[in-house]
Design a protein around this motif. Structure first.
Motif, PDB file in Angstrom:
ATOM      1  N   SER A  26       0.813  -1.139  -0.058  1.00 10.94           N
ATOM      2  CA  SER A  26      -0.007  -0.056  -0.062  1.00 10.94           C
ATOM      3  C   SER A  26       0.829   1.211   0.068  1.00 10.94           C
ATOM      4  N   GLU A  96      -7.413 -11.640   0.525  1.00 11.76           N
ATOM      5  CA  GLU A  96      -7.591 -11.868  -0.835  1.00 11.76           C
ATOM      6  C   GLU A  96      -6.521 -10.537  -1.681  1.00 11.76           C
ATOM      7  N   VAL A 113      -5.901  -4.637  -5.425  1.00  9.08           N
ATOM      8  CA  VAL A 113      -6.444  -4.300  -4.146  1.00  9.08           C
ATOM      9  C   VAL A 113      -6.209  -5.634  -3.274  1.00  9.08           C
ATOM     10  N   ARG A 115      -7.223  -7.197   0.297  1.00  2.56           N
ATOM     11  CA  ARG A 115      -8.434  -7.181   1.521  1.00  2.56           C
ATOM     12  C   ARG A 115      -7.872  -8.166   2.392  1.00  2.56           C
ATOM     13  N   PRO A 117      -9.885  -9.398   5.790  1.00  4.77           N
ATOM     14  CA  PRO A 117     -11.169  -9.231   6.396  1.00  4.77           C
ATOM     15  C   PRO A 117     -10.826  -9.049   8.113  1.00  4.77           C
ATOM     16  N   ALA A 121      -8.995  -2.926   3.748  1.00  2.98           N
ATOM     17  CA  ALA A 121      -8.545  -3.216   2.390  1.00  2.98           C
ATOM     18  C   ALA A 121      -7.718  -1.999   1.779  1.00  2.98           C
ATOM     19  N   TRP A 122      -6.909  -2.160   0.835  1.00  2.46           N
ATOM     20  CA  TRP A 122      -5.842  -1.194   0.500  1.00  2.46           C
ATOM     21  C   TRP A 122      -5.718  -1.313  -1.056  1.00  2.46           C
TER      22      TRP A 122
END
Length: 129
Positions: A26, A96, A113, A115, A117, A121-122
């Motif tokens: 990110s 993910e 992306v 993610r 959980p 999410a980035w």
């Protein structure tokens, strides 16, 4: 006899397969995933590192600290990387990654992306084969 041993060795020898890391991070560096990929087309995930905030995961202590992690499913090809990561029992989704590659002339970009959980999410930028 020696010639027979040499011939047998040549028949069972296989070429070594190269491995390279794909790192997706990110912009603020609070989340990242590293995938050690190998095989003829770098389409097999061999090892994993994942960081999201204060949490860390790794497929082996060899690759870094963190909780154990495994590949649930992975597809690397057709200008895309689609990877789902889970716990070792494959009962809980941990992350993910959906990334895409595009090139035009000398320009090359790879990003998508990540993610996790319960963590966030980035948007990530990726580097690697």
């Amino acid at each position: 006899m020696r010639a027979l041993i040499v011939a047998a060795s040549l028949l069972i020898a296989t070429p070594s397969l190269a491995t390279e890391w794909i790192y997706c991070t990110s912009a603020d560096e609070t989340a990242s995933v590293g995938l050690l990929v190998g095989g003829a087309d770098f389409a097999s995930v061999v090892a994993i590192t994942l960081n999201a905030g204060d949490s860390a995961w790794a497929s082996s202590e060899t690759y870094g600290p963190g909780q154990p992690i495994a590949v649930e499913q992975a597809y690397i090809g057709d200008n895309q990387i689609i990877v789902d990561l889970s716990d070792l029992d494959r009962n809980q989704l941990i992350a993910e990654l959906r990334a895409y590659t595009a090139s035009e002339g000398n320009d090359y970009v790879q990003g998508g992306v990540l993610r996790v959980p319960g963590k966030g999410a980035w948007a990530v930028s990726c580097e690697g084969p």
